[in-house]
Design a protein around this motif. Structure first.
Motif, mmCIF file in Angstrom:
data_model
loop_
_atom_site.group_PDB
_atom_site.id
_atom_site.type_symbol
_atom_site.label_atom_id
_atom_site.label_comp_id
_atom_site.label_asym_id
_atom_site.label_seq_id
_atom_site.Cartn_x
_atom_site.Cartn_y
_atom_site.Cartn_z
ATOM 1 N N ASP A 1 0.858 -1.195 0.000
ATOM 2 C CA ASP A 1 0.000 0.000 0.000
ATOM 3 C C ASP A 1 0.890 1.241 0.000
ATOM 4 O O ASP A 1 1.450 1.608 1.035
ATOM 5 C CB ASP A 1 -0.904 -0.010 1.239
ATOM 6 N N SER A 2 1.007 1.881 -1.127
ATOM 7 C CA SER A 2 1.923 3.020 -1.262
ATOM 8 C C SER A 2 1.499 4.201 -0.388
ATOM 9 O O SER A 2 2.348 4.938 0.116
ATOM 10 C CB SER A 2 2.020 3.459 -2.727
ATOM 11 N N GLN A 3 0.189 4.400 -0.186
ATOM 12 C CA GLN A 3 -0.275 5.517 0.636
ATOM 13 C C GLN A 3 0.144 5.328 2.093
ATOM 14 O O GLN A 3 0.615 6.268 2.737
ATOM 15 C CB GLN A 3 -1.797 5.658 0.535
ATOM 16 N N VAL A 4 -0.033 4.113 2.603
ATOM 17 C CA VAL A 4 0.392 3.807 3.975
ATOM 18 C C VAL A 4 1.906 3.932 4.093
ATOM 19 O O VAL A 4 2.422 4.440 5.086
ATOM 20 C CB VAL A 4 -0.074 2.390 4.388
ATOM 21 N N TYR A 5 2.608 3.496 3.078
ATOM 22 C CA TYR A 5 4.075 3.604 3.061
ATOM 23 C C TYR A 5 4.524 5.048 3.288
ATOM 24 O O TYR A 5 5.379 5.313 4.147
ATOM 25 C CB TYR A 5 4.610 3.092 1.726
ATOM 26 N N TYR A 6 3.957 5.994 2.551
ATOM 27 C CA TYR A 6 4.380 7.388 2.677
ATOM 28 C C TYR A 6 3.986 7.978 4.034
ATOM 29 O O TYR A 6 4.717 8.787 4.605
ATOM 30 C CB TYR A 6 3.804 8.225 1.536
ATOM 31 N N LYS A 7 2.841 7.555 4.565
ATOM 32 C CA LYS A 7 2.433 8.019 5.893
ATOM 33 C C LYS A 7 3.404 7.533 6.970
ATOM 34 O O LYS A 7 3.815 8.294 7.851
ATOM 35 C CB LYS A 7 1.018 7.524 6.211
ATOM 36 N N ILE A 8 3.765 6.248 6.897
ATOM 37 C CA ILE A 8 4.690 5.692 7.904
ATOM 38 C C ILE A 8 6.066 6.323 7.747
ATOM 39 O O ILE A 8 6.710 6.694 8.739
ATOM 40 C CB ILE A 8 4.773 4.159 7.765
ATOM 41 N N LYS A 9 6.518 6.452 6.533
ATOM 42 C CA LYS A 9 7.838 7.044 6.288
ATOM 43 C C LYS A 9 7.929 8.441 6.862
ATOM 44 O O LYS A 9 8.965 8.851 7.418
ATOM 45 C CB LYS A 9 8.122 7.070 4.784
ATOM 46 N N ASP A 10 6.829 9.175 6.768
ATOM 47 C CA ASP A 10 6.790 10.542 7.294
ATOM 48 C C ASP A 10 6.897 10.565 8.821
ATOM 49 O O ASP A 10 7.430 11.516 9.399
ATOM 50 C CB ASP A 10 5.496 11.228 6.849
ATOM 51 N N LEU A 11 6.381 9.523 9.479
ATOM 52 C CA LEU A 11 6.433 9.450 10.946
ATOM 53 C C LEU A 11 7.805 9.035 11.465
ATOM 54 O O LEU A 11 8.136 9.287 12.621
ATOM 55 C CB LEU A 11 5.395 8.447 11.462
ATOM 56 N N TYR A 12 8.584 8.381 10.602
ATOM 57 C CA TYR A 12 9.864 7.825 11.048
ATOM 58 C C TYR A 12 11.041 8.560 10.398
ATOM 59 O O TYR A 12 11.714 8.045 9.523
ATOM 60 C CB TYR A 12 9.929 6.330 10.740
ATOM 61 N N LYS A 13 11.255 9.780 10.887
ATOM 62 C CA LYS A 13 12.423 10.534 10.428
ATOM 63 C C LYS A 13 13.697 9.901 10.977
ATOM 64 O O LYS A 13 14.775 9.980 10.397
ATOM 65 C CB LYS A 13 12.342 12.001 10.889
ATOM 66 N N THR A 14 13.542 9.276 12.159
ATOM 67 C CA THR A 14 14.640 8.533 12.786
ATOM 68 C C THR A 14 14.140 7.108 13.005
ATOM 69 O O THR A 14 13.134 6.697 12.441
ATOM 70 C CB THR A 14 15.024 9.166 14.136
ATOM 71 N N GLY A 15 14.822 6.359 13.865
ATOM 72 C CA GLY A 15 14.393 4.988 14.155
ATOM 73 C C GLY A 15 13.161 4.925 15.026
ATOM 74 O O GLY A 15 12.481 3.902 15.090
ATOM 75 N N SER A 16 12.864 6.042 15.696
ATOM 76 C CA SER A 16 11.710 6.090 16.587
ATOM 77 C C SER A 16 10.582 6.890 15.952
ATOM 78 O O SER A 16 10.811 7.771 15.116
ATOM 79 C CB SER A 16 12.112 6.736 17.920
ATOM 80 N N CYS A 17 9.378 6.583 16.371
ATOM 81 C CA CYS A 17 8.198 7.228 15.800
ATOM 82 C C CYS A 17 8.034 8.674 16.298
ATOM 83 O O CYS A 17 8.561 9.048 17.343
ATOM 84 C CB CYS A 17 6.971 6.409 16.183
ATOM 85 N N ASP A 18 7.306 9.457 15.546
ATOM 86 C CA ASP A 18 6.956 10.826 15.918
ATOM 87 C C ASP A 18 6.358 10.866 17.333
ATOM 88 O O ASP A 18 5.488 10.057 17.675
ATOM 89 C CB ASP A 18 5.942 11.357 14.910
ATOM 90 N N LYS A 19 6.793 11.790 18.166
ATOM 91 C CA LYS A 19 6.384 11.845 19.573
ATOM 92 C C LYS A 19 4.886 12.093 19.745
ATOM 93 O O LYS A 19 4.256 11.546 20.643
ATOM 94 C CB LYS A 19 7.190 12.922 20.311
ATOM 95 N N GLU A 20 4.320 12.939 18.916
ATOM 96 C CA GLU A 20 2.893 13.235 19.028
ATOM 97 C C GLU A 20 2.050 12.004 18.711
ATOM 98 O O GLU A 20 1.013 11.769 19.335
ATOM 99 C CB GLU A 20 2.517 14.394 18.101
ATOM 100 N N TYR A 21 2.510 11.231 17.730
ATOM 101 C CA TYR A 21 1.793 9.994 17.406
ATOM 102 C C TYR A 21 1.842 9.043 18.614
ATOM 103 O O TYR A 21 0.820 8.461 18.989
ATOM 104 C CB TYR A 21 2.416 9.313 16.186
#
Length: 273
Positions: free
Chosen positions: A236-256
């Motif tokens: 799922d390319s849409q989910v891929y881009y959403k997840i990639k956006d949350l993982y700038k580093t190895g850890s997930c976005d803090k707000e998420y």
């Protein structure tokens, strides 16, 4: 699938970190479950092998070495965690029976155990778990990430399905003195993070008497990150881009993460887990 015997010089490994144990043992190296999020893919680098999911190494002389280590006067009967890197109940365990011999050693030495597995094969050893848990601490956990089998087959393609894992924990709870828990990890953004999915796991866990649920949001580090993201992109390319956006580093976005743990805290209060 290729199973490769290796010899080991030692098996009990000292572990640093914030864990409820300081020692672990891994019977196998490599894993057939094929989970997209597996953090241990890197570990085959030490074997100069890139086939983590296809080449499973087993420690042929493990029982002999483990018995010697447990018999040492220096050993203080600390808790040993089994399966921290690779599952102790690989499909080949059905024939090799290494873990069954391990349980016998734990009974012999009356040593406390923590073990996590995604396999219902552990029920083969229910008699030994029952015997050991009469006198020492035994904690059994299983990773359960989603109630939807379609999703589970995508992210954990070769593992026992979630319903069977729940039944396995229930049987261990009913027939032994072991403490049983669920590892609700990883929670993967946009895949298994809905309130409905999380609640379904908490609700069933409460109904069957699970002692504890440990929760963790997905980490994407090292080789795991490209492996995971490439597979999600194909699905799922849409989910891929959403997840990639949350993982700038190895850890997930803090707000998420904050939003996820708000959901979890609500469920903990409702189901008292």
């Amino acid at each position: 699938m290729k199973y490769i015997p290796i010899q080991c010089k030692s098996v009990i490994r000292k572990v640093k970190g914030r864990f409820p144990y300081h020692y672990d043992v891994n019977i196998y190296r490599g894993c057939e479950h094929g989970c997209l999020y597996c953090f241990a893919i890197y570990s085959h680098d030490y074997l100069d092998d890139q086939q983590f999911y296809e080449h499973v190494y087993y420690k042929e002389n493990l029982i002999e070495i483990l018995d010697k280590e447990l018999s040492s006067k220096k050993w203080k009967h600390d808790i040993i965690n089994f399966g921290s890197v690779c599952d102790s109940y690989q499909p080949c365990e059905k024939d090799l029976k290494l873990m069954r011999e391990v349980w016998k050693l734990m009974i012999k030495h009356q040593n406390p155990v923590i073990l996590s597995t995604k396999s219902k094969l552990i029920l083969r050893d229910l008699d030994l778990i029952k015997e050991l848990s009469k006198n020492v601490s035994v904690k059994i956990a299983s990773t359960i990430t989603c109630g939807d089998e379609t999703i589970q087959k995508i992210i954990e393609p070769n593992a026992t399905n979630s319903v069977e894992r729940m039944k396995t924990l229930q049987l261990i709870k009913q027939n032994t003195n072991a403490h049983v828990s669920i590892l609700l990890m990883p929670i993967i953004p946009y895949i298994n993070d809905s309130y409905e999915n999380l609640e379904a796991i908490y609700k069933l866990a409460s109904e069957i008497g699970i002692d504890q649920i440990d929760v963790g949001v997905l980490y994407l580090r090292g080789k795991t990150k490209p492996y995971f993201l490439n597979h999600i992109k194909d699905i799922d390319s849409q989910v891929y881009y959403k997840i990639k956006d949350l993982y700038k580093t190895g850890s997930c976005d803090k707000e998420y993460k904050k939003r996820i743990y708000q959901k979890i805290n609500r469920l903990k209060k409702i189901y008292k887990l």
